[in-house]
Design an enzyme around this catalytic site. Sequence first.
Site, PDB file in Angstrom:
ATOM      1  N   ARG A   1      -8.843   0.935   9.779  1.00  0.00           N
ATOM      2  CA  ARG A   1      -8.438  -0.208  10.014  1.00  0.00           C
ATOM      3  C   ARG A   1      -9.522  -1.115  10.567  1.00  0.00           C
ATOM      4  NH1 ARG A   1      -2.529   0.906   9.419  1.00  0.00           N
ATOM      5  NH2 ARG A   1      -1.319  -0.984   9.643  1.00  0.00           N
TER       6      ARG A   1
ATOM      7  N   ARG B   1      11.921  -1.414  10.432  1.00  0.00           N
ATOM      8  CA  ARG B   1      11.277  -0.560  11.667  1.00  0.00           C
ATOM      9  C   ARG B   1      10.830  -1.664  12.827  1.00  0.00           C
ATOM     10  NH1 ARG B   1       5.693   0.659   8.288  1.00  0.00           N
ATOM     11  NH2 ARG B   1       4.914  -0.246  10.185  1.00  0.00           N
TER      12      ARG B   1
ATOM     13  N   ARG C   1       0.529  -8.239  13.709  1.00  0.00           N
ATOM     14  CA  ARG C   1       0.037  -7.226  13.042  1.00  0.00           C
ATOM     15  C   ARG C   1      -0.844  -8.028  11.856  1.00  0.00           C
ATOM     16  NH1 ARG C   1       4.840  -4.365  10.760  1.00  0.00           N
ATOM     17  NH2 ARG C   1       3.726  -3.050   9.872  1.00  0.00           N
TER      18      ARG C   1
ATOM     19  N   LYS D   1       0.760  -1.153   0.037  1.00  0.00           N
ATOM     20  CA  LYS D   1       0.140  -0.069  -0.081  1.00  0.00           C
ATOM     21  C   LYS D   1       0.937   1.442  -0.006  1.00  0.00           C
ATOM     22  CE  LYS D   1      -2.114  -0.824   3.930  1.00  0.00           C
ATOM     23  NZ  LYS D   1      -1.500  -1.998   4.359  1.00  0.00           N
TER      24      LYS D   1
ATOM     25  N   ARG E   1      12.067  -5.737   4.610  1.00  0.00           N
ATOM     26  CA  ARG E   1      11.892  -4.104   4.418  1.00  0.00           C
ATOM     27  C   ARG E   1      12.696  -3.465   5.174  1.00  0.00           C
ATOM     28  NH1 ARG E   1       5.913  -1.882   4.957  1.00  0.00           N
ATOM     29  NH2 ARG E   1       5.900  -2.157   7.286  1.00  0.00           N
TER      30      ARG E   1
END
Length: 210
Positions: free
Chosen positions: A85, A155, A166, A13, A122
């Site tokens: 969300r 992160r 998550r 996204k 990531r």
Amino acid sequence: MKWVFLGLPGAGKGTQAKKLTANRDVEHVSTGDLLRAEVKSGSKLGKSAAQYMNRGELVPDDLVIAMVVKYISGMENYLLDGFPRTLEQAVALHEATEGNGVDRVFDFDLEEEEVVKRLGGRRVCRDCSAMFHVGFMPPKSEGVCDNCGGALMRRDDDHPDTIRNRTRIAREQAGPLLSFYSDKGLLTRIDAARPADVVQAEILSYLSDS
Ligand code: AMP
């Protein structure tokens, strides 16, 4: 243009939103980025949000809704990434904007195993938030941002246990959220397993009729 990107964390996204808004008069509104900025600034909101974010849990609806509604107030064009969300957030956005806050919703569809692979590799620039992946989209020089030369970081919430948490929460919330937008005829499903350029081309094809 008032668009929403839904989907599991890591489904692309943010990458797609950045590409899409780079040269357009549309603001990329990422609640994750807004909340991380609050945490960095040490604000009251940031201090409350940090404890949830570090565990991979959702920040309470009332805090996030107030932040987003204030942020987008008066904006003509935006792309919401990571909000809503929960069904409560979707309803609150609908009410705060008198039903005019969203004109298209994309659901980025991706298998959970692929999500874990993507998020685990990531890396994000500490300074400009550009995103890379150690395997699929490596920077030219290891640990250094191609755009601004800033340091690339993992992160805090991109660690295996937090990632599972998550994705579990995102899956639990997805059903009611998708039904809410599907019932309004706003939902478009996107196969997010395809290369980023292919996904971007499909999203661009909706620009003309939004
Ligand atoms: P993201 O960058 O979108 O993956 O968001 C990072 C973290 O910020 C999430 O794991 C949540 O803790 C928090 N967060 C972001 N957006 C929301 C939201 N709409 N509602 C609740 N928490 C959020």
